[in-house]
Design an enzyme around this catalytic site. Structure first.
Site, short mmCIF file in Angstrom:
data_model
loop_
_atom_site.label_atom_id
_atom_site.label_comp_id
_atom_site.label_asym_id
_atom_site.label_seq_id
_atom_site.Cartn_x
_atom_site.Cartn_y
_atom_site.Cartn_z
N ARG A 169 0.82 -1.23 0.00
CA ARG A 169 0.00 0.00 0.00
C ARG A 169 0.85 1.27 0.00
O ARG A 169 0.50 2.29 0.62
CB ARG A 169 -0.94 0.05 1.22
CG ARG A 169 -1.85 -1.12 1.35
CD ARG A 169 -2.91 -1.20 0.25
NE ARG A 169 -3.79 -2.33 0.51
CZ ARG A 169 -3.53 -3.56 0.06
NH1 ARG A 169 -2.47 -3.81 -0.69
NH2 ARG A 169 -4.35 -4.55 0.33
N SER A 247 -11.05 1.10 4.15
CA SER A 247 -10.15 0.85 5.29
C SER A 247 -9.61 2.19 5.77
O SER A 247 -8.97 2.92 5.00
CB SER A 247 -8.97 -0.01 4.87
OG SER A 247 -9.43 -1.24 4.38
N GLU A 346 -4.80 5.11 6.85
CA GLU A 346 -4.50 4.88 5.42
C GLU A 346 -5.13 6.02 4.60
O GLU A 346 -4.62 6.43 3.57
CB GLU A 346 -5.11 3.54 5.00
CG GLU A 346 -4.94 3.24 3.54
CD GLU A 346 -5.56 1.92 3.13
OE1 GLU A 346 -5.10 0.87 3.60
OE2 GLU A 346 -6.50 1.94 2.32
#
Ligand code: NAP
Length: 351
Positions: A169, A247, A346
């Site tokens: 990520r 998320s 995130e």
């Protein structure tokens, strides 16, 4: 469409969280020429402050909005390496194309590689920044090159895959800032290598279980896409109905010895090692927030964690930036108290 800068444009409905105030300046860029004009405007009128908005699916806007220029990425186009076929298996896509429409098209045309990344919200240009991933596949595996505008030097650069520094990520684009503290590179095109005849990756537990239940051993790309869509629909909220940025936190990657110490306290704690990162374990934060902290499906006024996935924060209707950040801080503190792990968002904050 002529390039136009508008003022005081509400951002709330341009994000999937549906939270936040207006952009002081706002523009849509349809061409690379528009993008150069937009960056130049930000440098002259906003002390270089700009933010590139794709699908708005990974951003939380402050209640006061953003004082710089929001650049809405609209560069479209899917260019095949050969007019009649994907001869070299390389296709170049405009950063403003919607990710899932592109994935659907690759599958319809019989090309594999992106099927596990079905239904991820957002744009093609955002995919390499975050190195989006799901069900055992990361977009990095299919990327050939990335074209981007360097806002520091006003030049264009073609990044080969190796230069993108893809990690879990994460990428070179995500962490590289210009001297005004903004993203240094703005992606306008992404090229992918996709192949016909490649076997889909169905090893990830949820997908494996889905096909095992159906008794399907060699699913087609279309079937894998259907599986991913079906699994995601059960576990994740529908962004057309529920305000969310997916998320909210990153899964923590911790030292093996810290993981082993935690395992003594929480024997069922899952953890995954990665060949590329020896000595470290990726821990599913949703499991910690749910099983250890007891925060799955709870609400605090306007904000809560989703009932089927504790890593996902949801806007219950009228949540503000402050509501979300207070709730997120509480979860962060609880995770620290119960596990000693420091977690990070995130989602990008636009303040
Ligand atoms: P899940 O299957 O409940 O798994 C929870 C976590 O455990 C995930 O972080 C996953 O890592 C990890 N995990 C599970 N099996 C693994 C394996 N065999 N090897 C390595 N790691 C493993 O996850 P979920 O919440 O339902 O989400 C399903 C998939 O969609 C996940 O891959 C998740 O990352 C992805 N997703 C991505 C985004 C995004 O890109 N922003 C947003 C939402 C969901 P991985 O994350 O590496 O899979």
């Amino acid at each position: 469409m002529p390039f136009t800068i508008r003022e005081n444009i509400p951002l709330r409905d341009l994000t999937t969280f549906r939270i936040g105030g207006p952009a002081r300046f706002f523009c849509e860029v349809y061409t690379e020429g528009d993008l150069i004009e937009a960056v130049s405007f930000a440098q002259k009128k906003c002390a270089g402050r700009f933010f590139v908005l794709g699908g708005g699916s990974n951003v939380l806007v402050s209640d006061a909005g953003f004082g710089g220029l929001v650049i809405c990425m609209k560069i479209k186009g899917i260019i095949f390496s050969d007019e009649n076929s994907w001869k070299n298996g390389i296709t170049t896509v405009g950063a403003g194309e919607e990710w899932d429409s592109f994935v659907k098209k690759t599958i319809e045309d019989g090309y594999g590689g992106l099927e596990n990344l079905s239904l991820i919200p957002g744009t093609v240009g955002a995919a390499p920044v975050q190195n989006i991933g799901a069900y055992g596949t990361e977009v990095a595996a299919a990327i050939f090159s990335v074209r981007a505008y360097d806002t520091e030097t006003g030049t264009w650069k073609l990044f080969k895959k190796d230069e993108c520094e893809f990690k879990y990520r994460d990428s070179f684009f995500k962490k590289t800032k210009n001297s005004s503290g903004q993203a240094r590179y703005i992606i306008t095109e992404v090229s992918f290598t996709l192949s016909k005849g490649a076997k889909p990756n169905i090893s990830y537990k949820d997908i494996h279980d889905y096909f095992e239940k159906k008794g399907t051993t060699e699913p087609s790309l279309v079937q894998v896409r259907e599986a991913v869509i079906s699994i995601r629909k059960v576990k994740l909220p529908d962004i057309a109905v529920v305000g969310t940025a997916g998320s909210f936190f990153k899964n923590p990657i911790i030292k093996v010895e810290d993981f082993e110490a935690l395992k003594k306290r929480y024997p069922d704690l899952p953890g995954f090692s990665e060949k590329t990162n020896p000595g470290f374990i990726k821990v599913p934060l949703a499991w910690i927030i749910d099983t250890i902290c007891g925060y799955r499906g709870i609400s605090q006024g306007n904000v809560g964690t989703y009932k089927n996935q504790a890593l996902v924060l949801v806007n219950n209707g009228n949540a503000t930036f402050l509501d979300v950040t207070i709730f997120a801080s509480e979860i962060t503190a609880k995770v620290k108290e119960m596990t000693g792990i420091d977690i990070e968002p995130e989602v990008q904050f636009l303040v």
